[in-house]
Write a protein that holds these residues in place. Sequence first.
Motif: not given
Length: 239
Positions: A81-94
């Motif tokens: 499983a993967a969380d599609p909305f998870a992102a490291p700090a500093g990400v403005t948009a996916i």
Amino acid sequence: MRRFLTAIVLAGILPIAPRAGPRVGPHAGHRAGHRFSGAGAEESRVGRHEEPRVGHRFSGAGAGVGAAAEQLRVQHIDGGAADPFAAPAGVTAIVFLFTSTDCPISNRYAPEVRRLAAAFAPRGVVFRLIYPNPAERAPAIREHMTAFAYAGATQALRDPEHALVKFVGATVTPEAAVYAGGHIVYRGRIDDRYVDLGLERPAPTRRDLAEALTAVIAGKPVLQPTTQAVGCFIADFVR
């Protein structure tokens, strides 16, 4: 406008967009009977979603929202499983770009997708390719990413259960959805290069995805949060 464009096509000025058919090139294995969406296809979609999800809040880095969104998962290409909305700090948009290994329109957009990913990566934008076709497994996805030079420029995830497809409201490949500030701020075409089925401009006159990302980075609202994408129907993948 349609008569004008048709006349241009007949005159040989505008090229005809490729349709499903025999394999062409290293990775254009188009499925027989694969349908395409066009500018006038909204009412005839099979499996389309009645309510666009633009503005629908969902989980992501720093966004505490409903349990249903928190539990939404896709898959890593090797499983798990993967969380599609998870992102490291500093990400403005996916940017979620729904794609397929054998949709000719998706594949013809590969150079533009790579260009956008390179241009916006320094500005905190992450591009994620989402493969919604259950039949497309890890070997085919890796081959596709290599053939179209996606490896290293984008991340890849599978969505065989169409969890993200349904949540976002995506209906075709290629179709983009931009997640920023805890919600979807744009969903639709990459640009207006494809006017309709069989009608392709030599160059786009509007670059909708780039405009949306530019607005997000500037902290401004996206002026046109939804557009009509042209491509291969996602609903056909489960038939």
